[in-house]
Design a protein around this motif. Structure first.
Motif, PDB file in Angstrom:
ATOM      1  N   GLY A  21       8.598 -38.585  25.111  1.00 46.71           N
ATOM      2  CA  GLY A  21       9.321 -39.583  24.331  1.00 46.71           C
ATOM      3  C   GLY A  21      10.793 -39.627  24.679  1.00 46.71           C
ATOM      4  N   ASP A  22      11.387 -38.457  24.916  1.00 51.70           N
ATOM      5  CA  ASP A  22      12.801 -38.393  25.282  1.00 51.70           C
ATOM      6  C   ASP A  22      13.037 -39.069  26.635  1.00 51.70           C
ATOM      7  N   ILE A  23      12.161 -38.797  27.595  1.00 54.79           N
ATOM      8  CA  ILE A  23      12.313 -39.411  28.917  1.00 54.79           C
ATOM      9  C   ILE A  23      12.090 -40.923  28.826  1.00 54.79           C
ATOM     10  N   TYR A  24      11.110 -41.340  28.052  1.00 52.77           N
ATOM     11  CA  TYR A  24      10.859 -42.776  27.844  1.00 52.77           C
ATOM     12  C   TYR A  24      12.103 -43.462  27.284  1.00 52.77           C
TER      13      TYR A  24
ATOM     14  N   VAL B  51      14.790 -43.720  30.150  1.00 55.32           N
ATOM     15  CA  VAL B  51      14.515 -44.351  31.437  1.00 55.32           C
ATOM     16  C   VAL B  51      13.647 -45.599  31.323  1.00 55.32           C
ATOM     17  N   CYS B  52      12.646 -45.585  30.452  1.00 57.29           N
ATOM     18  CA  CYS B  52      11.615 -46.633  30.448  1.00 57.29           C
ATOM     19  C   CYS B  52      11.825 -47.707  29.383  1.00 57.29           C
TER      20      CYS B  52
ATOM     21  N   TYR C  87      23.922 -46.877  37.146  1.00 58.49           N
ATOM     22  CA  TYR C  87      23.159 -48.029  37.643  1.00 58.49           C
ATOM     23  C   TYR C  87      21.731 -47.616  37.986  1.00 58.49           C
ATOM     24  N   ASN C  88      21.575 -46.487  38.682  1.00 56.17           N
ATOM     25  CA  ASN C  88      20.239 -46.022  39.065  1.00 56.17           C
ATOM     26  C   ASN C  88      19.396 -45.678  37.857  1.00 56.17           C
ATOM     27  N   GLN C  89      20.053 -45.227  36.801  1.00 52.60           N
ATOM     28  CA  GLN C  89      19.327 -44.808  35.602  1.00 52.60           C
ATOM     29  C   GLN C  89      18.961 -45.980  34.706  1.00 52.60           C
ATOM     30  N   ALA C  90      19.892 -46.901  34.473  1.00 51.20           N
ATOM     31  CA  ALA C  90      19.687 -47.910  33.433  1.00 51.20           C
ATOM     32  C   ALA C  90      19.604 -49.345  33.927  1.00 51.20           C
TER      33      ALA C  90
END
Length: 275
Positions: free
Chosen positions: A70-73, A76-77, A203-206
């Motif tokens: 959930g934290d990674i989602y 990033v997602c 930028y790469n992350q979001a």
């Protein structure tokens, strides 16, 4: 005698009241600490962006082997899978997921790791491990399908690819040192606050998911024709749109844990490519 009993009773009552007040104060302090706990963190390129932060900040996931999907989602997602950007199926939308669920979890995981159509590999964050992507994918599809026990992951990369990744990691570490030195120099030169922030990493992350593919009408990084009219509006307008949202673009690229200066740094990175 009665007077002594009365005094003893009053003292006992005062002791109980003090104990209750102390216990309530302890509960209040715990509640305040919980409310002030950070809701997320910025994950910069070439850092360990998943396992360490998840292990420290959240309890072990029931299926994730200690990785908080959930934290990674959320980091990033969420930008696409909460808004439907680029045709991404919204989390929990059974109709949008029905055909995808029929393909099986292994296929969905392969798409998440290697990319598929408008979705970039690993959601645009190449620093995520296969296990972290697996945990985030499990969290994403959990409302619409039975998730198998995690831990299988995708096929391991060939040995030469692993060696190349290790070499790239060493190069990235050297680059990090150079970036840190550059950030110190920028701060000393009294430049804007975002000048010391790695806009490319943010930028790469979001931002990459849409601005690399053109999803939802987003201008692709480096496309001078698409960016021309936008740049003419001025940087302050671009900053405002990126921070507060504009048309199909969610505020802060869907990652509300980013600061205003971090968003500005990402905008600077995109605009530099067309100037």
């Amino acid at each position: 005698m009665k007077s002594s009993k009365l005094i003893m009773g009053c003292l006992a009552t005062l002791g109980m009241t003090a104990g209750m007040a102390s216990a309530q104060a302890e509960v209040d302090r715990d509640a305040i600490a919980e409310r002030l706990k950070p809701v997320g963190q910025v994950c910069l390129q070439d850092e360990d962006c998943g396992t360490a932060s998840a292990a420290e900040a959240a309890p072990a996931d029931a299926n994730g082997g200690g990785i908080d999907g959930g934290d990674i989602y959320n980091r990033v997602c969420m930008a696409c899978h909460e808004t439907g950007a680029a045709g991404a199926p919204v989390r929990g939308d059974a109709d949008a997921w029905s055909a995808r669920v029929d393909q099986g979890f292994d296929t969905l995981l392969d798409h998440s790791i290697n990319g598929f159509n408008a979705m970039p590999a690993r959601g645009g964050n190449p620093n995520l491990s296969d296990e972290e992507v697996e945990a985030a994918t499990a969290y994403l599809v959990e409302p619409v399908m039975d998730v198998p026990e995690l831990g299988g992951g995708a096929d391991e990369a060939p040995a030469e690819e692993a060696a190349a990744d290790e070499a790239a990691s060493d190069d990235a570490a050297a680059d990090d040192e150079a970036v840190a030195e550059a950030a110190d120099d920028a701060a000393a030169a009294d430049e804007p606050a975002q000048a010391s922030i790695d806009g490319e990493a943010i930028y790469n992350q979001a931002c990459m998911a849409c601005h690399m593919t053109g999803a939802a009408g987003a201008p692709i990084k480096g496309d001078a024709d698409a960016w021309g009219p936008r740049v003419e509006q001025g940087m302050e307008t671009l900053y405002d749109h990126s921070i507060n949202g504009f048309n199909a673009m969610p505020a802060k690229g869907g990652n509300m844990s980013l600061s205003d200066d971090e968003v500005k740094a990402a905008v600077d990175f995109m605009v530099e490519a067309v100037q």
